[in-house]
Design a protein around this motif. Sequence first.
Motif, PDB file in Angstrom:
ATOM      1  N   THR A  73       0.832  -1.207   0.000  1.00  0.00           N
ATOM      2  CA  THR A  73       0.000   0.000   0.000  1.00  0.00           C
ATOM      3  C   THR A  73       0.869   1.261   0.000  1.00  0.00           C
ATOM      4  O   THR A  73       0.394   2.335  -0.365  1.00  0.00           O
ATOM      5  CB  THR A  73      -0.948   0.009   1.213  1.00  0.00           C
ATOM      6  OG1 THR A  73      -0.194  -0.205   2.409  1.00  0.00           O
ATOM      7  CG2 THR A  73      -1.992  -1.074   1.093  1.00  0.00           C
ATOM      8  N   ASP A  74       2.139   1.158   0.406  1.00  0.00           N
ATOM      9  CA  ASP A  74       3.042   2.312   0.309  1.00  0.00           C
ATOM     10  C   ASP A  74       3.196   2.746  -1.145  1.00  0.00           C
ATOM     11  O   ASP A  74       3.140   3.939  -1.467  1.00  0.00           O
ATOM     12  CB  ASP A  74       4.406   1.977   0.919  1.00  0.00           C
ATOM     13  CG  ASP A  74       5.046   0.748   0.284  1.00  0.00           C
ATOM     14  OD1 ASP A  74       4.383  -0.304   0.225  1.00  0.00           O
ATOM     15  OD2 ASP A  74       6.200   0.834  -0.152  1.00  0.00           O
ATOM     16  N   VAL A  75       3.368   1.769  -2.028  1.00  0.00           N
ATOM     17  CA  VAL A  75       3.502   2.076  -3.459  1.00  0.00           C
ATOM     18  C   VAL A  75       2.193   2.649  -4.007  1.00  0.00           C
ATOM     19  O   VAL A  75       2.192   3.624  -4.770  1.00  0.00           O
ATOM     20  CB  VAL A  75       3.910   0.812  -4.245  1.00  0.00           C
ATOM     21  CG1 VAL A  75       3.860   1.068  -5.752  1.00  0.00           C
ATOM     22  CG2 VAL A  75       5.296   0.360  -3.831  1.00  0.00           C
ATOM     23  N   TYR A  93       4.096  -6.350   6.153  1.00  0.00           N
ATOM     24  CA  TYR A  93       3.872  -5.249   7.086  1.00  0.00           C
ATOM     25  C   TYR A  93       5.169  -4.447   7.289  1.00  0.00           C
ATOM     26  O   TYR A  93       6.229  -5.016   7.571  1.00  0.00           O
ATOM     27  CB  TYR A  93       3.395  -5.782   8.433  1.00  0.00           C
ATOM     28  CG  TYR A  93       2.048  -6.454   8.379  1.00  0.00           C
ATOM     29  CD1 TYR A  93       0.879  -5.700   8.289  1.00  0.00           C
ATOM     30  CD2 TYR A  93       1.933  -7.839   8.391  1.00  0.00           C
ATOM     31  CE1 TYR A  93      -0.367  -6.315   8.233  1.00  0.00           C
ATOM     32  CE2 TYR A  93       0.693  -8.461   8.336  1.00  0.00           C
ATOM     33  CZ  TYR A  93      -0.445  -7.697   8.258  1.00  0.00           C
ATOM     34  OH  TYR A  93      -1.675  -8.307   8.196  1.00  0.00           O
ATOM     35  N   CYS A  94       5.081  -3.143   7.141  1.00  0.00           N
ATOM     36  CA  CYS A  94       6.206  -2.252   7.399  1.00  0.00           C
ATOM     37  C   CYS A  94       5.661  -0.828   7.499  1.00  0.00           C
ATOM     38  O   CYS A  94       4.436  -0.630   7.455  1.00  0.00           O
ATOM     39  CB  CYS A  94       7.279  -2.364   6.307  1.00  0.00           C
ATOM     40  SG  CYS A  94       6.646  -2.118   4.647  1.00  0.00           S
ATOM     41  N   ARG A  95       6.556   0.130   7.643  1.00  0.00           N
ATOM     42  CA  ARG A  95       6.099   1.513   7.792  1.00  0.00           C
ATOM     43  C   ARG A  95       7.040   2.450   7.053  1.00  0.00           C
ATOM     44  O   ARG A  95       8.241   2.170   6.942  1.00  0.00           O
ATOM     45  CB  ARG A  95       6.031   1.884   9.281  1.00  0.00           C
ATOM     46  CG  ARG A  95       7.330   1.682  10.028  1.00  0.00           C
ATOM     47  CD  ARG A  95       7.130   1.727  11.538  1.00  0.00           C
ATOM     48  NE  ARG A  95       8.390   1.542  12.253  1.00  0.00           N
ATOM     49  CZ  ARG A  95       8.925   0.346  12.545  1.00  0.00           C
ATOM     50  NH1 ARG A  95       8.302  -0.769  12.177  1.00  0.00           N
ATOM     51  NH2 ARG A  95      10.071   0.249  13.195  1.00  0.00           N
ATOM     52  N   LEU A  96       6.487   3.549   6.562  1.00  0.00           N
ATOM     53  CA  LEU A  96       7.290   4.590   5.928  1.00  0.00           C
ATOM     54  C   LEU A  96       7.596   5.628   6.997  1.00  0.00           C
ATOM     55  O   LEU A  96       6.667   6.226   7.568  1.00  0.00           O
ATOM     56  CB  LEU A  96       6.520   5.227   4.765  1.00  0.00           C
ATOM     57  CG  LEU A  96       7.282   6.268   3.956  1.00  0.00           C
ATOM     58  CD1 LEU A  96       8.431   5.616   3.180  1.00  0.00           C
ATOM     59  CD2 LEU A  96       6.353   6.993   2.975  1.00  0.00           C
ATOM     60  N   SER A  97       8.891   5.827   7.279  1.00  0.00           N
ATOM     61  CA  SER A  97       9.278   6.662   8.419  1.00  0.00           C
ATOM     62  C   SER A  97      10.280   7.737   8.018  1.00  0.00           C
ATOM     63  O   SER A  97      11.059   7.579   7.076  1.00  0.00           O
ATOM     64  CB  SER A  97       9.912   5.798   9.515  1.00  0.00           C
ATOM     65  OG  SER A  97       8.954   4.921  10.067  1.00  0.00           O
ATOM     66  N   SER A 181       2.131   0.187   6.152  1.00  0.00           N
ATOM     67  CA  SER A 181       1.902  -0.457   4.858  1.00  0.00           C
ATOM     68  C   SER A 181       1.785  -1.971   5.006  1.00  0.00           C
ATOM     69  O   SER A 181       2.319  -2.559   5.955  1.00  0.00           O
ATOM     70  CB  SER A 181       3.064  -0.130   3.903  1.00  0.00           C
ATOM     71  OG  SER A 181       2.885  -0.759   2.651  1.00  0.00           O
ATOM     72  N   GLN A 182       1.057  -2.590   4.087  1.00  0.00           N
ATOM     73  CA  GLN A 182       1.012  -4.043   3.968  1.00  0.00           C
ATOM     74  C   GLN A 182       0.687  -4.377   2.519  1.00  0.00           C
ATOM     75  O   GLN A 182       0.366  -3.474   1.726  1.00  0.00           O
ATOM     76  CB  GLN A 182      -0.036  -4.637   4.905  1.00  0.00           C
ATOM     77  CG  GLN A 182      -1.489  -4.306   4.534  1.00  0.00           C
ATOM     78  CD  GLN A 182      -2.464  -4.841   5.554  1.00  0.00           C
ATOM     79  OE1 GLN A 182      -2.849  -4.121   6.485  1.00  0.00           O
ATOM     80  NE2 GLN A 182      -2.878  -6.099   5.398  1.00  0.00           N
ATOM     81  N   ALA A 183       0.770  -5.650   2.179  1.00  0.00           N
ATOM     82  CA  ALA A 183       0.480  -6.054   0.804  1.00  0.00           C
ATOM     83  C   ALA A 183      -1.020  -5.926   0.518  1.00  0.00           C
ATOM     84  O   ALA A 183      -1.854  -6.045   1.419  1.00  0.00           O
ATOM     85  CB  ALA A 183       0.935  -7.488   0.574  1.00  0.00           C
ATOM     86  N   ALA A 184      -1.346  -5.671  -0.752  1.00  0.00           N
ATOM     87  CA  ALA A 184      -2.744  -5.552  -1.160  1.00  0.00           C
ATOM     88  C   ALA A 184      -2.914  -6.148  -2.550  1.00  0.00           C
ATOM     89  O   ALA A 184      -1.996  -6.126  -3.375  1.00  0.00           O
ATOM     90  CB  ALA A 184      -3.180  -4.092  -1.168  1.00  0.00           C
TER      91      ALA A 184
END
Length: 219
Positions: A73-75, A93-97, A181-184
């Motif tokens: 979902t970040d992309v 699962y991760c985060r934009l920081s 973010s995670q996959a979608a």
Amino acid sequence: MDRLRIALPKGRLLSASLDFLARAGYDFREGVQRTRRLLVSDGTGRLEAVLVKPKDIPVFVEYGAADLGIVGTDVLREVERDVYEPLLLPFGYCRLSVAAPADRPDTPLRLEPSPRVATSYPNLTHRFFQERGVSPEIILLSGSVELSPLVGLADLLVDMVETGRTLRENGLVELRTILHSQAALIANRAAYALKKEAITALIEDLRRTVAEMRSADDA
């Protein structure tokens, strides 16, 4: 039933995407891991996979080169393409920081007049700082973003963080989280209408797999 094409992300999400699809009954692992082919069929004959750089997946899906795609979902929030998002997936699962050297003075971001910020997410980064009244100088990088403050290229960096280990081992600390973010799963809007039966059946297979994984985690 129509044969579908799904775009899979090279890199960080590929292994988890292949394992998830195999669990749902669509196994591309042998074709992907034992060859260099970019277009691979699964054993069912219902699904064909194309391997693409993550930031290109929404483009492939929007223009119909692939009916479906798996992407973070970040992309999606960075590139803002016109695609349908029917299902979040339980991995990636991760985060934009925002991060900086640990010895940086503890100055609020709003007091930074025009920081130099290195990132591969220019749109999300610019929006984050602009909402706080800050006009950053964006330095666009395609990799090695963590290196930028250490060699004087940038004051801050914005990048994806999964465990934070790379930041810690390089004397960097997270200052703010921009998004989680995670996959979608995404779908081409026209294909979703024209190949509705096939796409609906696939989504139900994936949705059932998501439920099984959540039940296993709760057990």
